[in-house]
Design a protein around this motif. Sequence first.
Motif, PDB file in Angstrom:
ATOM      1  N   GLU A 140       0.792  -1.180  -0.106  1.00 13.03           N
ATOM      2  CA  GLU A 140       0.080  -0.308   0.149  1.00 13.03           C
ATOM      3  C   GLU A 140       0.927   1.497  -0.003  1.00 13.03           C
ATOM      4  N   LEU A 142       2.865   2.094   2.109  1.00 14.27           N
ATOM      5  CA  LEU A 142       2.818   3.333   3.494  1.00 14.27           C
ATOM      6  C   LEU A 142       3.651   2.739   4.546  1.00 14.27           C
ATOM      7  N   ARG A 145       5.346   5.295   5.947  1.00 18.39           N
ATOM      8  CA  ARG A 145       4.113   6.469   6.835  1.00 18.39           C
ATOM      9  C   ARG A 145       3.894   5.032   8.182  1.00 18.39           C
ATOM     10  N   PRO A 149      -1.516   6.942  11.805  1.00 14.52           N
ATOM     11  CA  PRO A 149      -2.744   6.025  12.095  1.00 14.52           C
ATOM     12  C   PRO A 149      -3.147   5.307  10.954  1.00 14.52           C
ATOM     13  N   GLU A 150      -3.285   5.284   9.326  1.00 12.44           N
ATOM     14  CA  GLU A 150      -2.963   4.704   8.526  1.00 12.44           C
ATOM     15  C   GLU A 150      -2.527   3.238   8.541  1.00 12.44           C
ATOM     16  N   SER A 151      -1.551   3.253   9.175  1.00 14.95           N
ATOM     17  CA  SER A 151      -0.893   2.236   9.153  1.00 14.95           C
ATOM     18  C   SER A 151      -1.067   1.128  10.070  1.00 14.95           C
ATOM     19  N   TYR A 152      -2.108   1.475  10.957  1.00 17.85           N
ATOM     20  CA  TYR A 152      -2.759   0.169  12.047  1.00 17.85           C
ATOM     21  C   TYR A 152      -4.147  -0.402  11.582  1.00 17.85           C
ATOM     22  N   ASP A 153      -4.063  -1.639  11.876  1.00 21.37           N
ATOM     23  CA  ASP A 153      -5.781  -2.414  11.954  1.00 21.37           C
ATOM     24  C   ASP A 153      -6.180  -1.469  12.639  1.00 21.37           C
ATOM     25  N   VAL A 154      -7.395  -0.981  12.650  1.00 18.48           N
ATOM     26  CA  VAL A 154      -7.702   0.007  13.577  1.00 18.48           C
ATOM     27  C   VAL A 154      -9.156  -0.735  13.540  1.00 18.48           C
ATOM     28  N   ASP A 209     -13.331   8.896  13.435  1.00 19.92           N
ATOM     29  CA  ASP A 209     -13.490   9.388  11.743  1.00 19.92           C
ATOM     30  C   ASP A 209     -14.272  10.569  11.889  1.00 19.92           C
ATOM     31  N   ASN A 286       4.215  13.283  12.345  1.00 14.18           N
ATOM     32  CA  ASN A 286       3.706  12.088  12.638  1.00 14.18           C
ATOM     33  C   ASN A 286       3.122  12.833  14.239  1.00 14.18           C
ATOM     34  N   ASN A 290      -0.455  13.728  14.398  1.00 15.53           N
ATOM     35  CA  ASN A 290      -1.904  13.291  14.710  1.00 15.53           C
ATOM     36  C   ASN A 290      -1.666  13.034  16.234  1.00 15.53           C
TER      37      ASN A 290
END
Length: 318
Positions: A140, A142, A145, A149-154, A209, A286, A290
């Motif tokens: 992806e 990433l 990054r 936040p977008e690098s986690y399995d939220v 979000d 970051n 964030n």
Amino acid sequence: MDDAPRLGSPSPYATFRRRDWAALRADTPMTLDDADIDRLASVGDPIDMDEVEEIYLPISRLLAFYVAARQELYRATQRFLGHSETRVPFLVAVAGSVAVGKSTTARVLRALLARWPDMPKVDLVTTDGFLLPNAILARENLMGRKGFPESYDVQGLLRFVSDIKAGKPRVTAPVYSHLVYDVVPGEETVIEKPDIVILEGLNVLQVGDKPRNGRVQPFVSDFIDFGIYLDADEALLRRWYVERFMRLRETAFRDPQSYFRKYAQVSQEEALETAETLWSDINLPNLRENIRPTRPRADLILMKGESHRIEEVRLRKI
């Protein structure tokens, strides 16, 4: 601290200098010795007995009050609903920048809380385990990054905290290896009927979000009972990060399995340049975009000074 209120405006926090906060320890006993403290400290994050006695013992005492109050509230709710009582773990979040000392704080608090007179069961989980595997991050685009936040399995992290707060008897979390810089396939941390769970990570106080299709998306911070944010000036954070990187270059990076082993083989100047670049290109953005914006959500803010010692404590007013 740049989220401090303007002169003359009321603050949501009560502010304590170190000596005043230390006095709030009252008669809380010291249950750790020097060997314990040495074992709990992270690389590049010095801590001593004075720091534990003056800062962490008062926090331990405060959390004892919070846990007791929350447990009584749950019992009252169960009585009102006519349900049998179900133990719901108290969830403590420890947030802040890389290199600020989150891991040490989380481990010291766990050790202190687990040695309360009634010996509660205290588990510690880091959100690193919920980072997406490197293969997915690479696919992806990433990897640069990682930690954002977008690098986690939220969704996985959200399920974990939701199950914890639902009182599920057995909950699991994935395991992350800092040596190989990746999630370890097939390994997991098992959490079984804890009294307290400490969740440590960069973005644990982040809000959800924006609503999608009219539906509000919950986030981890919705489940937190008590949030702690460790803070320091950016210049100090940068220095601590670079110093830690260079120290690891002489130790952990030399392990043949280390993801960063190549930095143990380059010159001192090249390694230093790499550390500075990683800070300025990844960790600083970051922090600004964030991590620091979550600071006002904390119940307790611990401000560190030059020597990594906590110089100021801010406690959210009830």
